[in-house]
Design a protein around this motif. Structure first.
Motif, PDB file in Angstrom:
ATOM      1  N   LYS A  95      19.593  82.357  45.346  1.00 33.38           N
ATOM      2  CA  LYS A  95      19.820  81.441  46.467  1.00 33.38           C
ATOM      3  C   LYS A  95      20.193  80.049  45.954  1.00 33.38           C
ATOM      4  O   LYS A  95      19.496  79.069  46.163  1.00 33.38           O
ATOM      5  N   LEU A  96      21.347  79.992  45.279  1.00 29.79           N
ATOM      6  CA  LEU A  96      21.825  78.733  44.711  1.00 29.79           C
ATOM      7  C   LEU A  96      22.604  77.956  45.772  1.00 29.79           C
ATOM      8  O   LEU A  96      23.493  78.497  46.425  1.00 29.79           O
ATOM      9  N   SER A 132      20.509  73.341  43.985  1.00 31.09           N
ATOM     10  CA  SER A 132      19.121  73.717  44.264  1.00 31.09           C
ATOM     11  C   SER A 132      18.985  75.230  44.338  1.00 31.09           C
ATOM     12  O   SER A 132      19.737  75.886  45.069  1.00 31.09           O
ATOM     13  N   ALA A 133      18.032  75.768  43.580  1.00 34.37           N
ATOM     14  CA  ALA A 133      17.686  77.185  43.692  1.00 34.37           C
ATOM     15  C   ALA A 133      16.625  77.292  44.781  1.00 34.37           C
ATOM     16  O   ALA A 133      15.436  77.064  44.533  1.00 34.37           O
ATOM     17  N   ARG A 134      17.053  77.607  46.000  1.00 33.27           N
ATOM     18  CA  ARG A 134      16.141  77.522  47.144  1.00 33.27           C
ATOM     19  C   ARG A 134      14.957  78.485  47.019  1.00 33.27           C
ATOM     20  O   ARG A 134      13.846  78.163  47.456  1.00 33.27           O
ATOM     21  N   ASP A 135      15.184  79.654  46.454  1.00 31.57           N
ATOM     22  CA  ASP A 135      14.070  80.602  46.321  1.00 31.57           C
ATOM     23  C   ASP A 135      13.016  80.068  45.360  1.00 31.57           C
ATOM     24  O   ASP A 135      11.816  80.209  45.601  1.00 31.57           O
ATOM     25  N   THR A 152      24.290  80.952  53.428  1.00 32.20           N
ATOM     26  CA  THR A 152      25.410  81.244  52.532  1.00 32.20           C
ATOM     27  C   THR A 152      25.192  80.527  51.212  1.00 32.20           C
ATOM     28  O   THR A 152      25.243  79.295  51.170  1.00 32.20           O
ATOM     29  N   PHE A 153      24.947  81.295  50.161  1.00 33.88           N
ATOM     30  CA  PHE A 153      24.631  80.697  48.872  1.00 33.88           C
ATOM     31  C   PHE A 153      25.798  80.848  47.896  1.00 33.88           C
ATOM     32  O   PHE A 153      26.703  81.658  48.094  1.00 33.88           O
ATOM     33  N   LEU A 154      25.757  80.035  46.844  1.00 32.81           N
ATOM     34  CA  LEU A 154      26.830  80.020  45.858  1.00 32.81           C
ATOM     35  C   LEU A 154      26.802  81.280  45.006  1.00 32.81           C
ATOM     36  O   LEU A 154      25.739  81.769  44.624  1.00 32.81           O
ATOM     37  N   GLN A 155      28.007  81.765  44.701  1.00 35.12           N
ATOM     38  CA  GLN A 155      28.160  82.957  43.876  1.00 35.12           C
ATOM     39  C   GLN A 155      29.010  82.625  42.648  1.00 35.12           C
ATOM     40  O   GLN A 155      29.759  81.642  42.647  1.00 35.12           O
ATOM     41  N   VAL A 156      28.885  83.443  41.609  1.00 39.27           N
ATOM     42  CA  VAL A 156      29.713  83.267  40.421  1.00 39.27           C
ATOM     43  C   VAL A 156      31.185  83.296  40.821  1.00 39.27           C
ATOM     44  O   VAL A 156      31.613  84.165  41.581  1.00 39.27           O
TER      45      VAL A 156
END
Length: 305
Positions: free
Chosen positions: A147-148, A184-187, A281-285
């Motif tokens: 969850k970046l 931020s790594a929300r998890d 919606t989190f960031l992906q590679v």
């Protein structure tokens, strides 16, 4: 004036101080020596350090000297000791700040979307230099998080030692401003009351592309800031929406701890973060995050594994 740190592409050398002249980077240390020679000044009449740590330790005096060098180059239309933007790698404008102080929940709409309460005092947390990267670096997505998230923020760079500073005098202690992405790594952030573990992952926090000196950004309280992911706008706000404005933040923090030249303060993010999207919606590679702040410029970084 736009202050940078840089090194030539593929160089193993440390970053050096520079300034932007159009789309070129001028080496500040070499330019200082060249100016002295042209003016036939005694050797070492003044020194503008090429090393970023030494430069910032000198505080506002070094910024004044750098401005003289820039003005000399401008007046003489010089190109000595300058490099094409394509031939250099820019680093963080401040490479090794003593303190990286961040402000949480500092925009009302962001407070609302995060289902938080409006704070009575600034919410402070820290990052460390392991997280810091520059405008030409990639953001590393740790395998510890799924969850970046992104956060566009105006960044204050201190130019003078500050202890118990009055709000009315606070802006005089600032060297300049840049853009920061408070990744931020929300998890990880949400699993404990303290946010640190979600905020300081290795190579996760870009700042840049340069520092705009305070004399050229005289009203930091009215700047538009936006973020985009893969070209789609996610955040759009203005620093006039800050709950705690910049003079108050400097005064408040300096009442708790002495701020040093080169310390940086990330001032908070507006609404529109990935965590609050429906669905989240989190960031992906492979994603590209593009941040823009009025009067400063554009910060663009790609996400890698």
């Amino acid at each position: 004036m736009r202050i940078v740190t840089y090194k030539l592409n593929n160089s193993a050398a440390d970053y050096r101080m520079g300034f932007m002249r159009g789309d070129k980077v001028v080496d500040l240390g070499k330019a200082t020596e060249y100016m002295q020679a042209q003016l036939k000044q005694p050797e070492r009449t003044f020194i503008c350090p090429a090393d970023p740590v030494s430069f910032y330790q000198g505080g506002l005096l070094n910024f004044e000297l750098a401005k003289k060098v820039e003005q000399f180059y401008q007046a003489k239309h010089l190109n000595e000791y300058s490099f094409s933007r394509h031939d250099v790698k820019l680093g963080p404008p401040v490479t090794r700040p003593e303190k990286i102080i961040c402000i949480g929940t500092n925009y009302r709409d962001h407070v609302k979307e995060m289902k938080s309460e409006v704070p009575q005092h600034p919410v402070l947390f820290a990052k460390f230099i392991n997280a810091l990267i520059g405008p030409d670096d990639e953001i590393v997505k740790s395998k510890k998080t799924t969850k970046l998230d992104y956060e566009v923020e105006l960044v204050i760079v201190m130019g003078a030692q500050a202890t118990d500073v009055a709000e009315t005098d606070a802006l005089n202690y600032i060297a300049g401003y840049t853009i920061g992405n408070d990744i931020s790594a929300r998890d990880l952030q949400k699993r404990t009351p303290q946010w640190l573990q979600g905020k300081s992952l290795d190579r996760s926090t870009p700042i840049g592309p340069w520092l705009v000196t305070a004399d050229e950004l005289v009203d930091p309280g009215h700047l538009k800031l936006t973020s985009k992911v893969n070209g789609y706008e996610r955040q759009s706000g203005n620093t006039n929406q800050l709950i705690f404005n910049i003079p108050y933040l400097i005064s408040f923090i300096s009442s708790l701890m002495t701020l040093e030249p080169g310390d940086i303060i990330l001032t908070g993010t507006p609404d529109g973060v990935g965590f609050a999207q429906n669905p989240p919606t989190f960031l992906q590679v492979g994603d590209e995050v593009e941040l823009e702040i009025e009067g400063i410029g554009l910060l663009k970084n790609k996400i890698i594994e």
